[in-house]
Design a protein around this motif. Structure first.
Motif, PDB file in Angstrom:
ATOM      1  N   ILE A 240      20.973  42.863  33.535  1.00 18.22           N
ATOM      2  CA  ILE A 240      21.708  41.860  34.306  1.00 18.22           C
ATOM      3  C   ILE A 240      22.939  42.498  34.943  1.00 18.22           C
ATOM      4  CG2 ILE A 240      23.022  39.710  34.185  1.00 18.22           C
ATOM      5  CD1 ILE A 240      21.165  38.771  32.010  1.00 18.22           C
ATOM      6  N   GLY A 241      22.990  42.430  36.273  1.00 20.60           N
ATOM      7  CA  GLY A 241      24.168  42.886  36.995  1.00 20.60           C
ATOM      8  C   GLY A 241      25.251  41.825  36.966  1.00 20.60           C
ATOM      9  N   ILE A 242      26.492  42.278  36.903  1.00 21.14           N
ATOM     10  CA  ILE A 242      27.624  41.343  36.845  1.00 21.14           C
ATOM     11  C   ILE A 242      28.683  41.813  37.830  1.00 21.14           C
ATOM     12  CG2 ILE A 242      29.425  40.344  35.382  1.00 21.14           C
ATOM     13  CD1 ILE A 242      27.507  40.764  33.019  1.00 21.14           C
ATOM     14  N   THR A 243      29.076  40.932  38.743  1.00 23.11           N
ATOM     15  CA  THR A 243      30.072  41.310  39.737  1.00 23.11           C
ATOM     16  C   THR A 243      31.482  41.072  39.209  1.00 23.11           C
ATOM     17  OG1 THR A 243      30.070  39.118  40.793  1.00 23.11           O
ATOM     18  CG2 THR A 243      28.482  40.755  41.607  1.00 23.11           C
ATOM     19  N   SER A 244      32.426  41.721  39.845  1.00 24.07           N
ATOM     20  CA  SER A 244      33.817  41.661  39.384  1.00 24.07           C
ATOM     21  C   SER A 244      34.514  40.379  39.798  1.00 24.07           C
ATOM     22  CB  SER A 244      34.599  42.853  39.951  1.00 24.07           C
ATOM     23  OG  SER A 244      34.685  42.749  41.369  1.00 24.07           O
ATOM     24  N   GLY A 245      34.065  39.765  40.897  1.00 27.13           N
ATOM     25  CA  GLY A 245      34.829  38.652  41.454  1.00 27.13           C
ATOM     26  C   GLY A 245      36.124  39.169  42.060  1.00 27.13           C
ATOM     27  N   ASP A 246      37.005  38.257  42.411  1.00 27.98           N
ATOM     28  CA  ASP A 246      38.312  38.633  42.957  1.00 27.98           C
ATOM     29  C   ASP A 246      39.078  39.450  41.921  1.00 27.98           C
ATOM     30  OD1 ASP A 246      41.207  38.440  43.706  1.00 27.98           O
ATOM     31  OD2 ASP A 246      40.422  37.161  45.297  1.00 27.98           O
ATOM     32  N   LEU A 247      39.525  40.629  42.302  1.00 28.70           N
ATOM     33  CA  LEU A 247      40.187  41.515  41.332  1.00 28.70           C
ATOM     34  C   LEU A 247      41.494  40.938  40.804  1.00 28.70           C
ATOM     35  CD1 LEU A 247      39.678  45.144  42.675  1.00 28.70           C
ATOM     36  CD2 LEU A 247      38.173  43.697  41.296  1.00 28.70           C
TER      37      LEU A 247
END
Length: 361
Positions: free
Chosen positions: A9-16
């Motif tokens: 499962i890939g997980i994005t960082s969202g707004d840093l």
């Protein structure tokens, strides 16, 4: 029965500058999550280390790489999408937070297309600071729709006790009515029906459809969209073999718990569906994009700039999003197996029934 490999499962960082990285750290501080999936975080180890210092109670550890063939299924992997130093300012809405949120998302989508990951959990981004020539979207959902060339998708909020989908998403209230068409409703109902079968294992799903106007129009006294658009669309859906019902008055529908009688609810616009959902889901809701080849989930909240970097973010919805993503990936695999060999679906039930009968004897 053979054990299938854990989904990657890939997980994005969202707004840093939001709470995304903090949610990731808190979620994967519990090593038991690694029993259910192999997580790959699309970010930078430098950014993760910055936020790891702000979380007081954490046993989060990770391995970082730029090569997918070095991913360890027993570890959290940070896939470095960039190497440069980034100025992180928790709680501040600026261009930096949005630009790297998009970079993380684009890297994750590319990884899925290259079959490096099986699904995606997206941390929150802010709609205003991600706008650019390459990203002119109101959020993840329309961007993912275009990225995969899907004719249509459905934003569906899910919890243990309900699933609420939307006809319209992030548009102004003044524009809602013009987007409520029979074609749009039918398209959403088709996607929801297919998703409930393929992604949730419900063979004959029941779908409730809400009205647009107060009291579902009161027989035309406070609006006629129910009579001229929504009811005909429901009738057509039924003719197509979909168990759709309504239109229902939204306030009474949720207040009386009628949603418990259905497998999903189709609301006409954002707040009509999300206000009751978030009130009833008690912080464990998951946003699921139905209609994509990619299994994508996210928590049902935003960037929360007001608490970013303060170790106050609740990872409950984010953790549910991870479990939900893994569950749907596994369910789709099971559905594909059943479609290719129907006896795989029948045999377990027969075996179980025969075993029960033998015990009774």
């Amino acid at each position: 029965m053979t054990n299938k490999p854990k989904p990657v499962i890939g997980i994005t960082s969202g707004d840093l500058n939001g709470i995304g990285i903090e949610l990731i750290i808190k979620a994967f501080s519990d090593q038991r999550l690694l029993d259910f999936c192999t997580p790959v975080i699309f970010a930078s180890n430098k950014v993760v280390n910055f936020y790891r210092k702000t979380v007081t109670e954490s046993s989060f550890s990770f391995y970082h790489t730029r090569e997918f063939d070095k991913i360890n299924p027993k570890q959290v992997t940070i896939f470095n999408c960039w190497d440069e130093e980034v100025n992180i300012t928790p709680g501040v809405l600026n261009e930096t937070g949005g630009r790297y949120a998009v970079a993380s998302l684009q890297a994750a989508i590319e990884a899925f297309k290259e079959k490096k990951i099986d699904g995606l959990v997206t941390a929150p981004l802010h709609k205003s600071n991600v706008q650019s020539e390459s990203f002119s979207y109101t959020g993840h959902t329309p961007f993912l729709k275009d990225s995969f060339g899907a004719p249509d998708v459905v934003m569906m909020l899910c919890a243990d006790n309900m699933r609420v989908a939307l006809v319209t998403e992030h548009i102004s209230v003044s524009a809602i009515a013009q987007h409520i068409t029979a074609e749009a409703i039918l398209s959403k109902l088709n996607i929801i029906n297919s998703s409930l079968q393929k992604d949730f294992g419900i063979s004959k799903p029941r779908i409730a459809v809400l009205g647009l106007n107060p009291h579902a129009g009161d027989e035309g006294l406070v609006g006629n969209e129910e009579q001229t658009i929504i009811a005909p669309a429901i009738k057509q859906a039924k003719n197509n073999g979909i168990l759709a019902f309504g239109p229902y008055s939204a306030d009474a529908f949720f207040a009386r718990g009628q949603y418990e009688k259905f497998d999903a609810v189709l609301a006409m616009y954002h707040d009509q569906g999300l206000i009751p959902f978030k009130s009833l889901a008690v912080g464990e809701g998951v946003n699921f994009t139905a209609g994509l080849e990619l299994v994508r989930t996210s928590p049902d909240h935003g960037v929360a700039f007001d608490i970013a970097g303060k170790d106050r973010a609740d990872a409950g919805s984010f953790i549910q999003s991870i479990f939900f993503c893994a569950d749907v990936i596994n369910q789709r695999s099971e559905y594909a197996d059943q479609r290719s060999n129907p006896m795989r679906k029948i045999a377990p039930d027969v075996v179980s029934r025969l075993a029960d009968e033998k015990i009774e004897e």
